[in-house]
Motif scaffolding. Structure first.
Motif, mmCIF file in Angstrom:
data_model
loop_
_atom_site.group_PDB
_atom_site.id
_atom_site.type_symbol
_atom_site.label_atom_id
_atom_site.label_comp_id
_atom_site.label_asym_id
_atom_site.label_seq_id
_atom_site.Cartn_x
_atom_site.Cartn_y
_atom_site.Cartn_z
ATOM 1 N N GLY A 107 0.625 -1.374 0.127
ATOM 2 C CA GLY A 107 -0.025 0.084 0.147
ATOM 3 C C GLY A 107 0.730 1.203 -0.170
ATOM 4 O O GLY A 107 2.018 1.157 0.198
ATOM 5 N N VAL A 136 -1.792 2.297 3.243
ATOM 6 C CA VAL A 136 -2.894 1.336 3.134
ATOM 7 C C VAL A 136 -2.494 -0.098 3.418
ATOM 8 O O VAL A 136 -1.552 -0.378 2.642
ATOM 9 C CB VAL A 136 -3.253 2.047 1.493
ATOM 10 C CG1 VAL A 136 -4.452 1.038 1.043
ATOM 11 C CG2 VAL A 136 -3.716 3.327 1.609
ATOM 12 N N ASP A 141 -6.415 -7.027 -1.194
ATOM 13 C CA ASP A 141 -6.344 -6.661 -2.854
ATOM 14 C C ASP A 141 -5.483 -7.634 -3.529
ATOM 15 O O ASP A 141 -5.781 -8.052 -4.592
ATOM 16 C CB ASP A 141 -6.087 -5.527 -2.893
ATOM 17 C CG ASP A 141 -6.318 -5.154 -4.537
ATOM 18 O OD1 ASP A 141 -7.328 -5.003 -4.804
ATOM 19 O OD2 ASP A 141 -5.248 -4.847 -5.237
ATOM 20 N N ARG A 227 -13.248 -8.044 -2.642
ATOM 21 C CA ARG A 227 -12.260 -6.648 -2.256
ATOM 22 C C ARG A 227 -12.896 -5.804 -1.912
ATOM 23 O O ARG A 227 -12.476 -4.836 -1.146
ATOM 24 C CB ARG A 227 -11.012 -6.724 -3.302
ATOM 25 C CG ARG A 227 -11.384 -6.410 -4.725
ATOM 26 C CD ARG A 227 -11.104 -4.985 -4.764
ATOM 27 N NE ARG A 227 -10.102 -4.406 -4.625
ATOM 28 C CZ ARG A 227 -9.930 -3.089 -4.457
ATOM 29 N NH1 ARG A 227 -11.022 -2.442 -4.569
ATOM 30 N NH2 ARG A 227 -8.706 -2.522 -4.354
ATOM 31 N N ASP A 228 -14.106 -5.268 -2.612
ATOM 32 C CA ASP A 228 -14.468 -3.788 -2.562
ATOM 33 C C ASP A 228 -15.225 -3.785 -1.248
ATOM 34 O O ASP A 228 -15.278 -2.604 -0.676
ATOM 35 C CB ASP A 228 -15.635 -3.582 -3.530
ATOM 36 C CG ASP A 228 -14.896 -3.177 -4.780
ATOM 37 O OD1 ASP A 228 -13.584 -3.166 -4.814
ATOM 38 O OD2 ASP A 228 -15.613 -2.993 -5.791
ATOM 39 N N TYR A 231 -12.325 -2.347 0.727
ATOM 40 C CA TYR A 231 -11.523 -0.991 0.199
ATOM 41 C C TYR A 231 -12.662 0.115 -0.046
ATOM 42 O O TYR A 231 -12.149 1.318 0.061
ATOM 43 C CB TYR A 231 -10.925 -1.319 -0.765
ATOM 44 C CG TYR A 231 -9.677 -2.058 -0.474
ATOM 45 C CD1 TYR A 231 -8.457 -1.422 -0.094
ATOM 46 C CD2 TYR A 231 -9.602 -3.469 -0.760
ATOM 47 C CE1 TYR A 231 -7.286 -2.228 0.115
ATOM 48 C CE2 TYR A 231 -8.504 -4.009 -0.627
ATOM 49 C CZ TYR A 231 -7.299 -3.563 -0.058
ATOM 50 O OH TYR A 231 -6.216 -4.140 0.102
ATOM 51 N N LYS A 232 -14.054 -0.371 -0.093
ATOM 52 C CA LYS A 232 -15.092 0.632 -0.497
ATOM 53 C C LYS A 232 -16.419 0.492 0.309
ATOM 54 O O LYS A 232 -17.345 1.365 0.267
ATOM 55 C CB LYS A 232 -15.348 0.468 -1.865
ATOM 56 C CG LYS A 232 -14.127 0.789 -2.998
ATOM 57 C CD LYS A 232 -14.616 0.655 -4.337
ATOM 58 C CE LYS A 232 -13.231 1.286 -5.373
ATOM 59 N NZ LYS A 232 -13.693 0.950 -6.783
ATOM 60 N N ALA A 236 -14.023 -0.262 5.127
ATOM 61 C CA ALA A 236 -13.344 1.041 4.806
ATOM 62 C C ALA A 236 -13.545 2.218 5.560
ATOM 63 O O ALA A 236 -12.880 3.105 6.091
ATOM 64 C CB ALA A 236 -13.170 1.265 3.402
ATOM 65 N N TYR A 252 -11.037 7.143 3.804
ATOM 66 C CA TYR A 252 -11.483 6.157 2.786
ATOM 67 C C TYR A 252 -11.026 6.482 1.411
ATOM 68 O O TYR A 252 -10.990 5.558 0.727
ATOM 69 C CB TYR A 252 -12.992 6.624 2.855
ATOM 70 C CG TYR A 252 -14.002 5.907 2.091
ATOM 71 C CD1 TYR A 252 -14.500 4.865 2.596
ATOM 72 C CD2 TYR A 252 -14.532 6.209 0.917
ATOM 73 C CE1 TYR A 252 -15.574 4.014 1.625
ATOM 74 C CE2 TYR A 252 -15.199 5.504 -0.282
ATOM 75 C CZ TYR A 252 -15.680 4.315 0.346
ATOM 76 O OH TYR A 252 -16.495 3.664 -0.519
ATOM 77 N N LEU A 255 -8.093 4.266 0.663
ATOM 78 C CA LEU A 255 -8.448 2.839 0.613
ATOM 79 C C LEU A 255 -9.001 2.402 -0.780
ATOM 80 O O LEU A 255 -9.030 1.399 -1.446
ATOM 81 C CB LEU A 255 -9.254 2.612 1.810
ATOM 82 C CG LEU A 255 -8.724 2.331 3.221
ATOM 83 C CD1 LEU A 255 -9.688 2.479 4.181
ATOM 84 C CD2 LEU A 255 -7.741 1.080 3.257
ATOM 85 N N ALA A 256 -10.039 3.547 -1.144
ATOM 86 C CA ALA A 256 -10.925 3.232 -2.127
ATOM 87 C C ALA A 256 -10.139 3.092 -3.377
ATOM 88 O O ALA A 256 -10.342 2.484 -4.598
ATOM 89 C CB ALA A 256 -12.200 4.221 -2.248
ATOM 90 N N HIS A 258 -7.043 2.322 -3.880
ATOM 91 C CA HIS A 258 -5.725 1.297 -3.915
ATOM 92 C C HIS A 258 -5.876 0.348 -5.056
ATOM 93 O O HIS A 258 -6.850 -0.126 -5.329
ATOM 94 C CB HIS A 258 -5.678 0.704 -2.450
ATOM 95 C CG HIS A 258 -4.666 -0.452 -2.537
ATOM 96 N ND1 HIS A 258 -3.398 -0.291 -2.365
ATOM 97 C CD2 HIS A 258 -4.766 -1.581 -2.626
ATOM 98 C CE1 HIS A 258 -2.575 -1.394 -2.387
ATOM 99 N NE2 HIS A 258 -3.644 -2.438 -2.641
#
Length: 562
Positions: A107, A136, A141, A227-228, A231-232, A236, A252, A255-256, A258
């Motif tokens: 990250g 991150v 991911d 994975r979302d 991260y989303k 997150a 956020y 993360l989104a 990455h």
């Protein structure tokens, strides 16, 4: 009992004793046998994780599936070295395409944090814990990148064993209990740590059943939402809210946005074997630089454990690590001369700086011309995975987001705050990384997947494993069990310079005579130098159609196959 029978019995036991003694490789250590299996092999740093990976193979999963499942399990049972709050790197041998693939799933720094902020705070170094070193987390991911490209079983299947163990609990090993207890004085002051890792007011003791229900819920969301979800989604948002409360900068949006990167592994040939590492921002090419220098010497003739070999190895390491301190960083922010650094021509120039009789006290980097976990898996089709994953500094930053069951990494500590340095902090930049997976091919065919965890220990031990196997003719288990050489005190990518040549720490097994000879060459020896690493390896024997597995005797590691 008749005297003849007594003599015969004694002869049998004597022969057994001699056989056991013959397994000693020439120094004061012994090695157990390698694990050998035809259909698949898993080697990790914790037996329960090895069994999870092996079960996946037996269910019809491939080596990539097994690696993901085992890594998830290690985040639960060995939180002192890794978890989904950390980063991941992997090298995959794909049997279908007969090629190696490299994955950089590390990250980046928060985009809202700047070098000027650290200057305003009067800092000349990024703190080791707390909110500021958090970058991150790339591991989740990384799982989905590996799975999307090579996986076969659903992620729900791969994460199910860890979810089950997290809910029902698992017995903590002596080593992990010890490491967790050591983390308490530093990390228990941070919100969320006690709730997750000290539910009864203390970290779990040896043999105690430990559960992590928050992690179970988090993994269930990842398994079903992909994975979302991490991260989303809600995870997150929880991470970002927690970090803001703690005075951190990870958001956020960080993360989104990455992404992981598929990268080309790089290699050097060492006495007929192609040794592969990933390019920076990791330190893998340091192992290649060390090997290029060692190849110019008769290492086999020096003999394992000799003062001549140890001196040569340490001086080669010093040369490589000075380049590591100067050049190894995020390639998106720098023109890193990787091809030149790992070239034979450059090694021939650098070796001229070595003195066979005296330890170097200070070395400059060359001129530009142009605690962690490691696991490895292999399956019946010939796929092999070399994977390493870490939070850095054991359990990480101490930042334990509310209700999620894991700690965020503190890898950002590895940035330099020195303007102009390749590894100087910048927003959205990957820090220098210590964790490195390795792979070896012979005549363009897979031969060895291996790694040795442990900070700056890793390139040194990668090179020593290769030398043990190729120059000294050790088997796969012996190569890992052999006593290790660790040089510390080199210049660092954070900007710190080597002072007075650093110091050597030798494991037991090296003689007092050899230690005296090293002192006469000007080396400083110490018995306290930190970890000697944690080793796992799988070797492919194409002739017999089997895998050999080996694991670390210094930790909880297990290799198992079927």
């Amino acid at each position: 009992m008749p005297i003849a029978k007594i003599i015969a019995t004694f002869a049998i036991f004597s022969s057994l004793s001699v056989s056991a003694y013959d397994r000693i490789t020439g120094e004061t250590f012994a090695s157990r046998s390698e694990v050998i299996a035809a259909n698949g092999m898993v080697a990790t740093s914790q037996p329960l994780a090895t069994q999870v990976g092996l079960d996946v193979l037996k269910q019809g999963g491939n080596a990539i599936d097994a690696a993901i499942a085992a890594n998830a399990m290690l985040g639960l049972v060995e939180p002192t070295g890794n978890g989904i709050g950390g980063d991941l790197f992997a090298i995959v041998w794909d049997a279908k395409t007969q090629q190696l693939y490299g994955l950089n799933a590390s990250g980046r720094s928060p985009k809202s944090l700047t070098l000027e902020y650290f200057k305003e705070q009067g800092m000349n170094k990024i703190p080791s814990h707390g909110p500021l070193p958090v970058s991150v987390p790339g591991a989740v991911d990384g799982w989905f990148e590996l799975h999307g490209k090579f996986g076969s079983l659903p992620m729900t299947t791969l994460l199910a064993p860890t979810i089950d163990y997290a809910k029902k609990g698992f017995p903590v090993t002596e080593l992990i209990a010890w490491y967790m207890q050591r983390s308490v004085p530093i990390l228990s002051k941070f919100d969320g740590f006690k709730e997750t890792y000290m539910p009864n007011g203390a970290t779990p003791q040896k043999g105690q059943i430990f559960t992590n229900p928050h992690l179970a819920v988090t993994l269930e969301k990842i398994a079903t939402g992909g994975r979302d979800a991490f991260y989303k989604g809600d995870i997150a948002r929880s991470i970002a809210a927690y970090m803001k409360e703690q005075g951190g900068f990870l958001s956020y949006e960080d993360l989104a946005s990455h992404t992981s990167d598929w990268v080309e592994p790089v290699s050097t040939n060492y006495r007929g074997y192609d040794v592969w590492e990933l390019p920076p921002n990791g330190q893998g090419i340091a192992a290649l630089q060390i090997l290029n220098i060692l190849e110019q010497f008769d290492i086999e003739g020096m003999g394992f454990g000799s003062a001549e070999y140890i001196h040569t190895f340490v001086e080669a390491k010093k040369l490589a690590f000075e380049d590591r301190a100067k050049y190894y960083a995020d390639p998106e922010f720098n023109q890193i001369p990787v091809d030149w650094l790992i070239s034979k021509e450059y090694a021939q120039q650098r070796v001229k700086l070595m003195d066979e009789n005296n330890a170097a006290k200070r070395i400059d980097a060359g001129i530009n011309q142009g605690d962690t976990i490691y696991l490895t898996t292999a399956d019946k089709d010939g796929n092999m995975v070399s994977l390493i994953q870490s939070n850095y500094r054991g359990m990480g930053s101490g930042m334990t987001p509310t209700g999620l069951g894991f700690i965020l990494q503190d890898r950002g500590e590895m940035f330099s705050l020195e303007e102009g340095h390749f590894n100087v902090f910048a927003p959205g930049k990957r820090p220098f990384h210590t964790i490195i997976p390795a792979f070896v091919t012979k005549n363009a065919k897979p031969w060895l997947s291996f790694g040795v965890m442990g900070g700056g220990t890793q390139p040194q031990m990668h090179a020593q494993i290769i030398v043990n196997l190729i120059d000294f003719g050790m088997n796969l288990q012996e190569a890992g069990d052999a006593p290790r050489i660790l040089h510390s005190g080199s210049s660092e990518p954070t900007g710190e310079r080597m002072l007075d040549g650093g110091y050597i720490s030798l494991e037991s097994g090296f003689s007092a005579k050899v230690r005296r000879q090293l002192l006469h060459k000007g080396h400083v020896l110490t018995d306290v130098s930190g970890s000697f690493g944690g080793y796992q390896a799988i070797l492919h024997d194409a002739k017999n159609g089997v895998y050999y597995g080996a694991s670390e005797s210094r930790k909880d590691g297990q290799a198992a196959g079927y």
